[in-house]
Design an enzyme around this catalytic site. Sequence first.
Site, PDB file in Angstrom:
ATOM      1  N   GLY A  12     -13.996 -44.148  42.600  1.00  0.00           N
ATOM      2  CA  GLY A  12     -13.863 -42.856  43.465  1.00  0.00           C
ATOM      3  C   GLY A  12     -14.829 -41.870  43.104  1.00  0.00           C
ATOM      4  N   VAL A  48      -2.122 -48.907  39.692  1.00  0.00           N
ATOM      5  CA  VAL A  48      -1.610 -47.879  38.856  1.00  0.00           C
ATOM      6  C   VAL A  48      -0.165 -47.461  39.245  1.00  0.00           C
ATOM      7  CG1 VAL A  48      -3.636 -46.857  38.088  1.00  0.00           C
ATOM      8  CG2 VAL A  48      -2.361 -45.646  39.796  1.00  0.00           C
ATOM      9  N   GLN A  59       1.457 -30.853  52.031  1.00  0.00           N
ATOM     10  CA  GLN A  59       1.607 -31.607  50.940  1.00  0.00           C
ATOM     11  C   GLN A  59       2.618 -31.530  50.030  1.00  0.00           C
ATOM     12  OE1 GLN A  59      -2.563 -30.675  48.934  1.00  0.00           O
ATOM     13  NE2 GLN A  59      -3.064 -32.892  49.665  1.00  0.00           N
ATOM     14  N   TYR A  88       2.331 -34.572  47.659  1.00  0.00           N
ATOM     15  CA  TYR A  88       1.386 -34.329  46.924  1.00  0.00           C
ATOM     16  C   TYR A  88       1.441 -33.191  45.618  1.00  0.00           C
ATOM     17  CZ  TYR A  88      -3.792 -34.308  45.386  1.00  0.00           C
ATOM     18  OH  TYR A  88      -5.084 -34.316  44.853  1.00  0.00           O
ATOM     19  N   PRO A 108      -8.159 -29.508  39.204  1.00  0.00           N
ATOM     20  CA  PRO A 108      -9.418 -28.930  40.270  1.00  0.00           C
ATOM     21  C   PRO A 108      -8.834 -28.401  41.460  1.00  0.00           C
ATOM     22  CG  PRO A 108      -9.328 -31.370  39.502  1.00  0.00           C
ATOM     23  CD  PRO A 108      -7.981 -30.893  39.215  1.00  0.00           C
ATOM     24  N   TYR A 155     -10.693 -27.752  45.275  1.00  0.00           N
ATOM     25  CA  TYR A 155     -11.381 -28.799  46.431  1.00  0.00           C
ATOM     26  C   TYR A 155     -12.767 -29.119  45.866  1.00  0.00           C
ATOM     27  CZ  TYR A 155      -7.407 -27.737  49.488  1.00  0.00           C
ATOM     28  OH  TYR A 155      -6.048 -27.932  49.920  1.00  0.00           O
TER      29      TYR A 155
HETATM   30  N1  CAA Z   1      -1.905 -23.359  56.960  1.00  0.00           N
HETATM   31  C1  CAA Z   1      -1.140 -22.805  57.931  1.00  0.00           C
HETATM   32  N2  CAA Z   1      -1.087 -23.410  59.181  1.00  0.00           N
HETATM   33  C2  CAA Z   1      -1.479 -24.839  59.150  1.00  0.00           C
HETATM   34  C3  CAA Z   1      -2.308 -25.213  58.225  1.00  0.00           C
HETATM   35  C4  CAA Z   1      -2.684 -24.457  57.065  1.00  0.00           C
HETATM   36  N3  CAA Z   1      -3.385 -24.859  55.988  1.00  0.00           N
HETATM   37  N4  CAA Z   1      -2.592 -26.412  58.336  1.00  0.00           N
HETATM   38  C5  CAA Z   1      -2.246 -26.717  59.759  1.00  0.00           C
HETATM   39  N5  CAA Z   1      -1.413 -25.802  60.277  1.00  0.00           N
HETATM   40  C6  CAA Z   1      -0.645 -25.423  61.167  1.00  0.00           C
HETATM   41  C7  CAA Z   1      -1.429 -25.699  62.649  1.00  0.00           C
HETATM   42  O1  CAA Z   1      -2.277 -24.619  62.771  1.00  0.00           O
HETATM   43  C8  CAA Z   1      -0.377 -25.849  63.809  1.00  0.00           C
HETATM   44  O2  CAA Z   1       0.142 -24.939  64.035  1.00  0.00           O
HETATM   45  P1  CAA Z   1       0.707 -24.426  65.264  1.00  0.00           P
HETATM   46  O3  CAA Z   1       1.711 -25.624  65.841  1.00  0.00           O
HETATM   47  O4  CAA Z   1       1.517 -23.362  65.483  1.00  0.00           O
HETATM   48  O5  CAA Z   1      -0.541 -24.578  66.274  1.00  0.00           O
HETATM   49  C9  CAA Z   1       0.568 -26.855  62.916  1.00  0.00           C
HETATM   50  O6  CAA Z   1       0.279 -26.439  61.603  1.00  0.00           O
HETATM   51  C10 CAA Z   1       0.154 -28.131  63.109  1.00  0.00           C
HETATM   52  O7  CAA Z   1       1.156 -29.006  62.707  1.00  0.00           O
HETATM   53  P2  CAA Z   1       1.393 -30.436  62.917  1.00  0.00           P
HETATM   54  O8  CAA Z   1       2.806 -30.962  62.226  1.00  0.00           O
HETATM   55  O9  CAA Z   1       1.149 -31.143  64.274  1.00  0.00           O
HETATM   56  O10 CAA Z   1       0.388 -31.162  61.906  1.00  0.00           O
HETATM   57  P3  CAA Z   1      -1.132 -31.887  62.059  1.00  0.00           P
HETATM   58  O11 CAA Z   1      -0.847 -33.247  62.636  1.00  0.00           O
HETATM   59  O12 CAA Z   1      -1.926 -30.827  62.944  1.00  0.00           O
HETATM   60  O13 CAA Z   1      -1.578 -32.144  60.722  1.00  0.00           O
HETATM   61  C11 CAA Z   1      -2.034 -31.475  58.635  1.00  0.00           C
HETATM   62  C12 CAA Z   1      -1.149 -31.003  59.673  1.00  0.00           C
HETATM   63  C13 CAA Z   1      -1.619 -32.776  57.961  1.00  0.00           C
HETATM   64  C14 CAA Z   1      -1.152 -30.502  57.295  1.00  0.00           C
HETATM   65  C15 CAA Z   1      -3.392 -31.176  58.567  1.00  0.00           C
HETATM   66  O14 CAA Z   1      -3.525 -29.853  58.948  1.00  0.00           O
HETATM   67  C16 CAA Z   1      -4.179 -31.353  57.345  1.00  0.00           C
HETATM   68  O15 CAA Z   1      -4.611 -32.504  56.907  1.00  0.00           O
HETATM   69  N6  CAA Z   1      -4.518 -30.341  56.593  1.00  0.00           N
HETATM   70  C17 CAA Z   1      -5.228 -30.410  55.395  1.00  0.00           C
HETATM   71  C18 CAA Z   1      -4.355 -30.299  54.240  1.00  0.00           C
HETATM   72  C19 CAA Z   1      -4.886 -30.408  52.974  1.00  0.00           C
HETATM   73  O16 CAA Z   1      -5.520 -29.307  52.588  1.00  0.00           O
HETATM   74  N7  CAA Z   1      -4.917 -31.413  51.932  1.00  0.00           N
HETATM   75  C20 CAA Z   1      -5.533 -31.384  50.790  1.00  0.00           C
HETATM   76  C21 CAA Z   1      -6.418 -32.864  50.831  1.00  0.00           C
HETATM   77  S1  CAA Z   1      -7.394 -32.795  49.453  1.00  0.00           S
HETATM   78  C22 CAA Z   1      -6.852 -32.731  48.181  1.00  0.00           C
HETATM   79  O17 CAA Z   1      -5.568 -33.210  48.118  1.00  0.00           O
HETATM   80  C23 CAA Z   1      -7.540 -32.623  46.825  1.00  0.00           C
HETATM   81  C24 CAA Z   1      -6.755 -31.480  46.182  1.00  0.00           C
HETATM   82  O18 CAA Z   1      -6.278 -31.858  45.359  1.00  0.00           O
HETATM   83  C25 CAA Z   1      -7.482 -30.179  46.265  1.00  0.00           C
HETATM   84  P1  NAP Z   2     -11.007 -40.767  45.648  1.00  0.00           P
HETATM   85  O1  NAP Z   2     -12.622 -40.549  45.866  1.00  0.00           O
HETATM   86  O2  NAP Z   2     -10.265 -41.064  47.057  1.00  0.00           O
HETATM   87  O3  NAP Z   2     -10.825 -41.661  44.615  1.00  0.00           O
HETATM   88  C1  NAP Z   2      -9.345 -42.030  44.434  1.00  0.00           C
HETATM   89  C2  NAP Z   2      -9.602 -43.121  43.296  1.00  0.00           C
HETATM   90  O4  NAP Z   2      -8.077 -43.510  43.095  1.00  0.00           O
HETATM   91  C3  NAP Z   2     -10.194 -44.535  43.553  1.00  0.00           C
HETATM   92  O5  NAP Z   2     -11.117 -45.090  42.917  1.00  0.00           O
HETATM   93  C4  NAP Z   2      -8.881 -45.420  44.051  1.00  0.00           C
HETATM   94  O6  NAP Z   2      -9.260 -46.794  43.683  1.00  0.00           O
HETATM   95  C5  NAP Z   2      -8.101 -45.074  42.952  1.00  0.00           C
HETATM   96  N1  NAP Z   2      -6.636 -45.446  43.547  1.00  0.00           N
HETATM   97  C6  NAP Z   2      -5.988 -45.101  44.553  1.00  0.00           C
HETATM   98  N2  NAP Z   2      -4.594 -45.725  44.578  1.00  0.00           N
HETATM   99  C7  NAP Z   2      -4.616 -46.431  43.412  1.00  0.00           C
HETATM  100  C8  NAP Z   2      -4.030 -47.477  42.878  1.00  0.00           C
HETATM  101  N3  NAP Z   2      -2.572 -47.566  43.490  1.00  0.00           N
HETATM  102  N4  NAP Z   2      -4.131 -48.218  41.845  1.00  0.00           N
HETATM  103  C9  NAP Z   2      -5.402 -48.029  41.344  1.00  0.00           C
HETATM  104  N5  NAP Z   2      -6.258 -47.131  41.804  1.00  0.00           N
HETATM  105  C10 NAP Z   2      -5.933 -46.330  42.831  1.00  0.00           C
HETATM  106  O7  NAP Z   2     -10.512 -39.261  45.312  1.00  0.00           O
HETATM  107  P2  NAP Z   2     -11.228 -38.453  44.307  1.00  0.00           P
HETATM  108  O8  NAP Z   2     -11.215 -36.949  45.091  1.00  0.00           O
HETATM  109  O9  NAP Z   2     -12.174 -38.793  43.224  1.00  0.00           O
HETATM  110  O10 NAP Z   2      -9.878 -37.932  43.425  1.00  0.00           O
HETATM  111  C11 NAP Z   2      -9.607 -38.350  41.911  1.00  0.00           C
HETATM  112  C12 NAP Z   2      -8.397 -37.781  41.333  1.00  0.00           C
HETATM  113  O11 NAP Z   2      -8.699 -36.142  41.469  1.00  0.00           O
HETATM  114  C13 NAP Z   2      -7.119 -37.810  42.268  1.00  0.00           C
HETATM  115  O12 NAP Z   2      -5.959 -37.848  41.348  1.00  0.00           O
HETATM  116  C14 NAP Z   2      -7.053 -36.649  43.057  1.00  0.00           C
HETATM  117  O13 NAP Z   2      -5.642 -36.228  43.526  1.00  0.00           O
HETATM  118  C15 NAP Z   2      -7.528 -35.455  41.943  1.00  0.00           C
HETATM  119  N6  NAP Z   2      -8.021 -34.460  42.592  1.00  0.00           N
HETATM  120  C16 NAP Z   2      -9.179 -34.589  43.821  1.00  0.00           C
HETATM  121  C17 NAP Z   2      -9.651 -33.348  44.203  1.00  0.00           C
HETATM  122  C18 NAP Z   2     -10.602 -33.272  45.316  1.00  0.00           C
HETATM  123  O14 NAP Z   2     -10.709 -32.132  45.716  1.00  0.00           O
HETATM  124  N7  NAP Z   2     -11.493 -34.426  45.367  1.00  0.00           N
HETATM  125  C19 NAP Z   2      -9.033 -31.934  43.696  1.00  0.00           C
HETATM  126  C20 NAP Z   2      -8.144 -31.916  42.834  1.00  0.00           C
HETATM  127  C21 NAP Z   2      -7.583 -33.000  42.248  1.00  0.00           C
HETATM  128  P3  NAP Z   2      -9.794 -47.798  44.671  1.00  0.00           P
HETATM  129  O15 NAP Z   2     -10.786 -47.230  45.551  1.00  0.00           O
HETATM  130  O16 NAP Z   2     -10.050 -49.179  44.039  1.00  0.00           O
HETATM  131  O17 NAP Z   2      -8.507 -47.975  45.621  1.00  0.00           O
END
Ligand code: CAA
Ligand code: NAP
Length: 246
Positions: free
Chosen positions: A12, A61, A149, A152, A182, A184
Amino acid sequence: MSRIALVTGGMGGLGEAICIKMAALGYTVVTTYSPGNKKWEEWLATMKEQGHEFHAYPCDVASYDSAQECIARITKEIGPVDVLVNNAGITRDMTFKKMDKAAWDDVMKTNLDSVFNMTKPVCDGMVERNWGRIINISSVNGQKGAFGQTNYSAAKAGMHGFTKALALEVARKGVTVNTISPGYIGTKMVMAIPQEVLDSKIIPQIPMARLGKPEEVAGLVAYLASEEAAFLTGANIAINGGQHMS
Ligand code: CAA
Ligand code: NAP
């Protein structure tokens, strides 16, 4: 003989950068891939073209049996694991209102049970050899929570509880256990976030106004694995561009 570093999810975004950094420092690098990953040979070949010789083993895992089997093979075919980087992880983001049990279970098993599954078969060996490094990749969202999340954030916060407890148990045995949280980082996990959410809700929260680079996290992993980091254990090190300061 070089030390053996095992990086879960090494194919990844973050994992690949960690593998490359550890190899550059002279470690024998082993990674795992999901049993369903069809691209592992292609990845190994690409890495080889770039001058990196890695070993790769299938492992779910989230499964205790798969982890046991994988570590047994690595130990027999490569040698005992000296540095374990618990990096594999997934997201199943949705608001709690929409979250079903499957999305909860998948994330808890892959992101938290995995830490037990992978650490269990390597920890005793590290203690017996009086040297080891366990590095758990958590997240800023385990420290501060994140909209969408609950699964998560719970799993990532749980990782650090594990870190602190195990660090106490193995502190006198030359084994350190640490968490990296970490912010984002520009990998496919973050690219899965809707662009408008990234632009309107996430980047504005990062004082450095950018995503982190995988190499920046890899450098921290390398430090935690090093001899210089021998006195550092039970810590949760944030690397998040100033997004969350604790
Ligand atoms: N803060 C406040 N409000 C938020 C929001 C946020 N961050 N994100 C969405 N909303 C609100 C929208 O504005 C909307 O509000 P209204 O209904 O008032 O218009 C409402 O939430 C939408 O809710 P839904 O249940 O309809 O949700 P959706 O289908 O639109 O999806 C979500 C919601 C899944 C949270 C989507 O917005 C999303 O994917 N957000 C990103 C989440 C995120 O940051 N994930 C991190 C991934 S990377 C990672 O995890 C790595 C790491 O460790 C850092
Ligand atoms: P990524 O590119 O999606 O990589 C995730 C890796 O996890 C892939 O190699 C995947 O392997 C492996 N994986 C998922 N499910 C698995 C399973 N059941 N068994 C074995 N391997 C599995 O994500 P990334 O951004 O590099 O993230 C790596 C780690 O950092 C994660 O734990 C994530 O939560 C953490 N993290 C990421 C961020 C960010 O912003 N990117 C921030 C904070 C923390 P396969 O491809 O082989 O399935």
